[in-house]
Write a protein that holds these residues in place. Structure first.
Motif, PDB file in Angstrom:
ATOM      1  N   ALA A 137      13.209  -3.540  14.158  1.00 41.75           N
ATOM      2  CA  ALA A 137      12.468  -3.662  13.699  1.00 41.75           C
ATOM      3  C   ALA A 137      12.705  -3.661  12.109  1.00 41.75           C
ATOM      4  CB  ALA A 137      12.215  -2.193  13.483  1.00 41.75           C
ATOM      5  N   THR A 138      14.469  -3.665  11.912  1.00 44.92           N
ATOM      6  CA  THR A 138      14.623  -3.765  10.758  1.00 44.92           C
ATOM      7  C   THR A 138      14.534  -4.981   9.926  1.00 44.92           C
ATOM      8  OG1 THR A 138      16.640  -4.493  11.240  1.00 44.92           O
ATOM      9  CG2 THR A 138      15.616  -1.823  10.383  1.00 44.92           C
ATOM     10  N   THR A 139      14.637  -6.396  11.045  1.00 43.41           N
ATOM     11  CA  THR A 139      13.822  -7.828  10.731  1.00 43.41           C
ATOM     12  C   THR A 139      13.161  -7.561  10.012  1.00 43.41           C
ATOM     13  OG1 THR A 139      13.823  -7.941  12.581  1.00 43.41           O
ATOM     14  CG2 THR A 139      16.071  -8.867  11.722  1.00 43.41           C
ATOM     15  N   PHE A 140      11.489  -7.256  11.058  1.00 48.48           N
ATOM     16  CA  PHE A 140      10.367  -7.129  10.395  1.00 48.48           C
ATOM     17  C   PHE A 140      10.254  -6.459   8.931  1.00 48.48           C
ATOM     18  CE2 PHE A 140       5.954  -4.848   9.889  1.00 48.48           C
ATOM     19  CZ  PHE A 140       5.295  -6.504  10.103  1.00 48.48           C
ATOM     20  N   ILE A 141      11.060  -5.735   8.217  1.00 49.14           N
ATOM     21  CA  ILE A 141      10.474  -4.407   7.818  1.00 49.14           C
ATOM     22  C   ILE A 141      11.092  -5.184   6.379  1.00 49.14           C
ATOM     23  CG2 ILE A 141      11.405  -2.151   6.112  1.00 49.14           C
ATOM     24  CD1 ILE A 141      10.993  -1.248   9.060  1.00 49.14           C
ATOM     25  N   VAL A 142      12.496  -5.382   5.974  1.00 46.42           N
ATOM     26  CA  VAL A 142      12.838  -6.031   5.265  1.00 46.42           C
ATOM     27  C   VAL A 142      12.290  -7.170   4.127  1.00 46.42           C
ATOM     28  CG1 VAL A 142      15.291  -7.073   3.827  1.00 46.42           C
ATOM     29  CG2 VAL A 142      15.824  -4.210   5.510  1.00 46.42           C
ATOM     30  N   PRO A 143      12.443  -7.646   5.177  1.00 47.83           N
ATOM     31  CA  PRO A 143      11.683  -9.275   4.144  1.00 47.83           C
ATOM     32  C   PRO A 143      10.230  -8.600   2.954  1.00 47.83           C
ATOM     33  CG  PRO A 143      11.701  -9.909   5.956  1.00 47.83           C
ATOM     34  CD  PRO A 143      11.802  -8.611   6.282  1.00 47.83           C
ATOM     35  N   ALA A 144       9.734  -7.872   3.748  1.00 48.72           N
ATOM     36  CA  ALA A 144       8.102  -7.427   3.287  1.00 48.72           C
ATOM     37  C   ALA A 144       8.683  -6.696   2.128  1.00 48.72           C
ATOM     38  CB  ALA A 144       7.283  -6.410   3.846  1.00 48.72           C
ATOM     39  N   GLU A 145       9.413  -5.990   1.715  1.00 45.39           N
ATOM     40  CA  GLU A 145       9.944  -5.003   0.519  1.00 45.39           C
ATOM     41  C   GLU A 145      11.004  -6.263  -0.670  1.00 45.39           C
ATOM     42  OE1 GLU A 145      10.507  -1.223   2.257  1.00 45.39           O
ATOM     43  OE2 GLU A 145      11.965  -2.379   3.020  1.00 45.39           O
ATOM     44  N   ILE A 146      11.876  -6.675  -0.202  1.00 43.87           N
ATOM     45  CA  ILE A 146      12.288  -7.098  -1.828  1.00 43.87           C
ATOM     46  C   ILE A 146      12.647  -8.587  -1.982  1.00 43.87           C
ATOM     47  CG2 ILE A 146      14.597  -6.506   0.126  1.00 43.87           C
ATOM     48  CD1 ILE A 146      15.694  -8.903   0.991  1.00 43.87           C
ATOM     49  N   PHE A 147      11.071  -8.983  -2.240  1.00 42.03           N
ATOM     50  CA  PHE A 147      11.276 -10.500  -2.621  1.00 42.03           C
ATOM     51  C   PHE A 147      10.101 -10.013  -3.553  1.00 42.03           C
ATOM     52  CE2 PHE A 147      13.100 -11.861   1.761  1.00 42.03           C
ATOM     53  CZ  PHE A 147      14.000 -12.729   1.123  1.00 42.03           C
TER      54      PHE A 147
ATOM     55  N   LEU B 202      13.274  -3.880  -6.132  1.00 42.66           N
ATOM     56  CA  LEU B 202      13.911  -4.481  -5.433  1.00 42.66           C
ATOM     57  C   LEU B 202      14.178  -5.810  -6.592  1.00 42.66           C
ATOM     58  CD1 LEU B 202      12.940  -2.758  -2.174  1.00 42.66           C
ATOM     59  CD2 LEU B 202      15.629  -2.747  -2.893  1.00 42.66           C
ATOM     60  N   SER B 203      12.794  -6.585  -6.112  1.00 43.69           N
ATOM     61  CA  SER B 203      12.817  -8.281  -6.609  1.00 43.69           C
ATOM     62  C   SER B 203      12.656  -8.171  -7.927  1.00 43.69           C
ATOM     63  CB  SER B 203      10.724  -8.253  -6.215  1.00 43.69           C
ATOM     64  OG  SER B 203      10.495  -7.594  -7.245  1.00 43.69           O
ATOM     65  N   GLY B 204      13.265  -7.141  -8.345  1.00 44.41           N
ATOM     66  CA  GLY B 204      13.792  -7.499 -10.506  1.00 44.41           C
ATOM     67  C   GLY B 204      12.293  -7.855 -11.417  1.00 44.41           C
ATOM     68  N   GLU B 205      11.336  -7.038 -10.847  1.00 43.63           N
ATOM     69  CA  GLU B 205       9.910  -7.937 -11.441  1.00 43.63           C
ATOM     70  C   GLU B 205       9.623  -6.653 -12.355  1.00 43.63           C
ATOM     71  OE1 GLU B 205       6.554  -9.407  -8.134  1.00 43.63           O
ATOM     72  OE2 GLU B 205       7.590  -7.775  -7.349  1.00 43.63           O
ATOM     73  N   ASN B 206      10.173  -6.081 -12.242  1.00 39.25           N
ATOM     74  CA  ASN B 206      10.249  -4.777 -13.410  1.00 39.25           C
ATOM     75  C   ASN B 206      11.311  -4.965 -14.581  1.00 39.25           C
ATOM     76  OD1 ASN B 206      12.664  -3.702 -12.455  1.00 39.25           O
ATOM     77  ND2 ASN B 206      11.744  -1.667 -12.460  1.00 39.25           N
ATOM     78  N   GLU B 207      12.201  -6.229 -14.481  1.00 39.28           N
ATOM     79  CA  GLU B 207      13.024  -5.935 -15.560  1.00 39.28           C
ATOM     80  C   GLU B 207      12.147  -7.384 -16.907  1.00 39.28           C
ATOM     81  OE1 GLU B 207      16.036  -5.022 -15.592  1.00 39.28           O
ATOM     82  OE2 GLU B 207      15.461  -4.025 -13.014  1.00 39.28           O
ATOM     83  N   ASP B 208      12.707  -7.206 -17.963  1.00 35.53           N
ATOM     84  CA  ASP B 208      12.589  -8.275 -19.383  1.00 35.53           C
ATOM     85  C   ASP B 208      12.842  -9.235 -19.673  1.00 35.53           C
ATOM     86  OD1 ASP B 208      10.465  -6.038 -20.220  1.00 35.53           O
ATOM     87  OD2 ASP B 208      12.353  -4.453 -21.136  1.00 35.53           O
TER      88      ASP B 208
ATOM     89  N   TYR C 124       0.671  -1.214  -0.220  1.00 34.74           N
ATOM     90  CA  TYR C 124       0.026  -0.325   0.015  1.00 34.74           C
ATOM     91  C   TYR C 124       0.842   1.621  -0.150  1.00 34.74           C
ATOM     92  CZ  TYR C 124      -5.240  -1.466   0.908  1.00 34.74           C
ATOM     93  OH  TYR C 124      -5.823  -1.998   0.186  1.00 34.74           O
ATOM     94  N   ALA C 125       2.245   1.454  -0.074  1.00 30.37           N
ATOM     95  CA  ALA C 125       3.042   2.027   0.746  1.00 30.37           C
ATOM     96  C   ALA C 125       3.515   2.668  -0.616  1.00 30.37           C
ATOM     97  CB  ALA C 125       3.838   2.601   1.912  1.00 30.37           C
ATOM     98  N   ASN C 126       3.924   4.159  -0.707  1.00 32.34           N
ATOM     99  CA  ASN C 126       4.609   4.920  -1.412  1.00 32.34           C
ATOM    100  C   ASN C 126       6.387   4.158  -0.992  1.00 32.34           C
ATOM    101  OD1 ASN C 126       6.175   7.312   0.103  1.00 32.34           O
ATOM    102  ND2 ASN C 126       3.692   7.915   0.338  1.00 32.34           N
ATOM    103  N   LYS C 127       7.176   4.900  -2.328  1.00 37.19           N
ATOM    104  CA  LYS C 127       8.312   4.288  -2.047  1.00 37.19           C
ATOM    105  C   LYS C 127       9.781   5.548  -1.317  1.00 37.19           C
ATOM    106  CE  LYS C 127       9.889   6.013  -6.320  1.00 37.19           C
ATOM    107  NZ  LYS C 127      11.007   5.479  -7.595  1.00 37.19           N
TER     108      LYS C 127
ATOM    109  N   GLY D  56      14.437   4.091  -0.904  1.00 34.26           N
ATOM    110  CA  GLY D  56      14.023   4.846  -2.107  1.00 34.26           C
ATOM    111  C   GLY D  56      13.441   4.062  -3.756  1.00 34.26           C
ATOM    112  N   LYS D  57      13.610   2.732  -3.388  1.00 30.03           N
ATOM    113  CA  LYS D  57      13.820   1.719  -4.744  1.00 30.03           C
ATOM    114  C   LYS D  57      12.401   1.620  -4.168  1.00 30.03           C
ATOM    115  CE  LYS D  57      18.194  -0.035  -4.954  1.00 30.03           C
ATOM    116  NZ  LYS D  57      18.914   0.397  -4.339  1.00 30.03           N
ATOM    117  N   SER D  58      11.207   1.603  -5.700  1.00 33.51           N
ATOM    118  CA  SER D  58       9.665   0.696  -5.887  1.00 33.51           C
ATOM    119  C   SER D  58      10.643  -1.012  -5.096  1.00 33.51           C
ATOM    120  CB  SER D  58       9.175   0.634  -6.996  1.00 33.51           C
ATOM    121  OG  SER D  58       9.779  -0.319  -7.779  1.00 33.51           O
ATOM    122  N   LEU D  59       9.275  -1.732  -4.618  1.00 35.76           N
ATOM    123  CA  LEU D  59       9.671  -3.070  -4.693  1.00 35.76           C
ATOM    124  C   LEU D  59       9.218  -3.662  -5.809  1.00 35.76           C
ATOM    125  CD1 LEU D  59       5.553  -3.511  -2.234  1.00 35.76           C
ATOM    126  CD2 LEU D  59       8.803  -3.601  -1.814  1.00 35.76           C
ATOM    127  N   GLU D  60       9.007  -3.575  -7.590  1.00 31.51           N
ATOM    128  CA  GLU D  60       9.597  -3.975  -8.534  1.00 31.51           C
ATOM    129  C   GLU D  60      10.762  -4.205  -8.841  1.00 31.51           C
ATOM    130  OE1 GLU D  60       5.190  -3.973  -7.210  1.00 31.51           O
ATOM    131  OE2 GLU D  60       6.465  -2.613  -8.034  1.00 31.51           O
TER     132      GLU D  60
END
Length: 547
Positions: free
Chosen positions: A427-437, A521-527, A168-171, A515-519
């Motif tokens: 806090a960070t161990t909770f936050i980061v796994p929700a962003e990088i996969f 970070l995860s590589g989902e916006n790559e061709d 839901y959040a902005n980057k 500062g990165k979008s979820l896509e």
């Protein structure tokens, strides 16, 4: 100032492609009312989680007094195995809940299973307080049964709340929003202590005998445990009204029209469904690989190892400290022996001590993370937190006999370990796994990382706590030695210092999402993705550390 740059190279990526407009809008959206609504709805689940998990440590000594007879002019105590089971069984349930609901959140959707976790928490909080039996063993067995399923529901809240908030959040402020959800855990811990103070004060009467526990004491622990159902029940309706996240609806359910309609209601902007673009995106190789694939191992294997191991090490320390608090307070003679208090007064004293630590160290740490995480980054906060935890643990444990005569200094340093745990890896161990996969694996990977953390908590509950209670019940060391609470408070603090030291090393496996979008970070916006991509198409994460 010189700077040491640590580069963690990972997957080979091709050029980024254009993102869906609805996801791009979420990434750049200004902070709005729906952000705060989501924080409150998800955060109240964490408020309940923390209340339920940590309130048990306030009442365990009372349970021993009520259900086990006094011996040798000392109040009754729970056997070591029973004490560890009551404390740790909810953590076991939480571990299984994190794995199950994390997987289910990616299969059925975040919203569809979000209400189930809350219902479990409400029902089992009430049932825990109503635990009955014909004997002490029966009551303890019933309590353990319901606390297991309470933990199972709590476990589901971890991956689902984190994933929903991240999607839901902005980057720009995503870290602060996810941290704010997690920060409600601090208020849950604080409220647990306050409720225990109020309930114990209400049931206490002057003239109660120290060794004989009055019948009304049985109401104290039951009311404290059942109170956890109230905040969960208050947010159930609003949790059910939340729309599914656009990233699940579009990228996983592949329903571009529904995603556009849902987010139009949230952002008050009309979106083109872009069905043709979505169809092309979902056919890309970056949208195809599974959790148990070579491609996932290549792209995210080290990331998952880093998030899971850091959480495991953090929770050994964090939960050991929380569940071990009453023993530490007794060791420095801040709390007098049980034989000095009436049953209900002891609950009041333990709750007062834990509330003070939560107020001075735990809660401020969470909110420092909320304020600074999108300014200095996750990596810096986690590294700093583990470092200070290591320093303070050694500073408390090695010269422990010195602190026996300097209680104020001990308590200040002890509170600081909680502050830097929460303004740090808790806090960070909770936050980061929700962003990088990737979106289709985000809830599952968060659940795996969180379950690793609960495995660490179980080590604390069944390891340190069991050894503590067993030694306390089977030995009589000198009262001022500092070692009369199990394996020894100094030993425990030093071991936890080394655990935190390991956490520093594994932090270098975790990328910086700032500062990165979820896509991105995860590589989902790559061709395209390929292990044989030329070097020019490689990407990397950079960790910059001041030295």
């Amino acid at each position: 100032m010189q700077r040491l740059i640590y580069q963690h190279y990972h997957q080979n990526l091709a050029m980024p492609r254009e993102q869906l407009e609805v996801l791009k809008a979420l990434d750049v959206a200004k902070t709005q009312l729906y952000h705060f609504t989501a924080i409150v709805i998800a955060g109240m689940g964490f408020f309940t989680d923390a209340y339920d998990l940590f309130s048990i440590s306030v009442v365990t000594k009372l349970l021993g007094r009520i259900y086990y007879p006094p011996q040798h002019n000392k109040p009754g105590v729970l056997p070591a195995g029973v004490s560890s089971a009551i404390t740790g069984v909810a953590l076991v349930g939480t571990l299984f809940g994190q794995l199950f609901f994390g997987w289910l959140g990616d299969k059925l959707g975040r919203k569809k299973v979000y209400g189930i976790t809350l219902l479990l928490m409400i029902i089992c909080s009430i049932a825990s307080g109503l635990s009955l039996g014909h004997s002490a063993r029966g009551v303890m067995a019933t309590l353990c049964f319901f606390r297991f399923w309470l933990g199972f529901g709590i476990g589901g809240d971890y991956p689902l709340s984190a994933t929903i908030m991240s999607e839901y959040a902005n980057k720009k402020t995503r870290g602060s929003f996810i941290a704010a959800v997690f920060a409600m855990q601090g208020f849950g811990i604080l409220t647990g202590g306050i409720v225990a103070l109020i309930v114990s004060a209400a049931f206490e009467k002057d003239g109660d005998p120290i060794l004989t526990t009055p019948a009304r004491a049985d109401y104290v622990w039951r009311i404290i445990l059942m109170f956890g159902a109230i905040p969960a029940a208050m947010t159930y309706y609003w949790r059910m009204k939340m729309p599914e996240t656009a990233r699940y609806t579009a990228l996983i359910a592949k329903n571009a029209k529904q995603a556009a309609e849902d987010m139009a209601k949230v952002l008050h902007v009309e979106f083109d469904p872009e069905e043709a673009k979505l169809e092309k995106i979902t056919q890309e190789p970056s949208q195809q690989y599974t959790l148990f694939s070579r491609e996932f191992l290549h792209r995210h294997g080290l990331h998952l190892l880093g998030t899971a191991t850091c959480w495991f090490l953090l929770d050994i320390s964090f939960y050991s400290q929380n569940l071990f608090q009453k023993n530490i307070f007794s060791a420095i003679h801040w709390l007098k022996p049980s034989s000095s208090y009436t049953a209900i007064r002891e609950v009041h004293q333990i709750a007062r001590a834990q509330t003070l630590i939560a107020l001075c160290g735990t809660v401020p740490g969470y909110w420092f993370t909320v304020f600074f995480i999108d300014r200095i980054g996750r990596f810096t906060i986690q590294l700093m937190g583990f470092t200070f935890m290591t320093v303070f643990m050694f500073a408390l444990g090695i010269p422990f006999t010195y602190w026996l005569n300097h209680k104020a200094g001990f308590l200040i340093l002890y509170a600081l370990t909680f502050f830097f745990a929460n303004f740090g890896p808790n806090a960070t161990t909770f936050i980061v796994p929700a962003e990088i996969f990737p979106a289709r694996l985000r809830s599952t990977c968060h659940g795996i990382s969180a379950a690793a953390g609960k495995a660490g908590a179980i080590v604390g509950a069944f390891g340190f706590l069991y050894a503590s209670e067993a030694r306390h019940q089977n030995s009589n060391p000198p009262p001022d030695s500092g070692y009369h609470t199990g394996i020894g408070v100094p030993d425990t603090l030093i071991v936890l210092g080394f655990v935190s030291l390991l956490g520093i090393g594994f932090t270098f496996l975790v990328p910086e999402p700032l500062g990165k979008s979820l896509e991105e970070l995860s590589g989902e916006n790559e061709d395209d993705i390929s292990e044989d991509s030329p070097p020019g198409k490689q990407s990397s994460f950079h960790h910059t550390i001041p030295v």
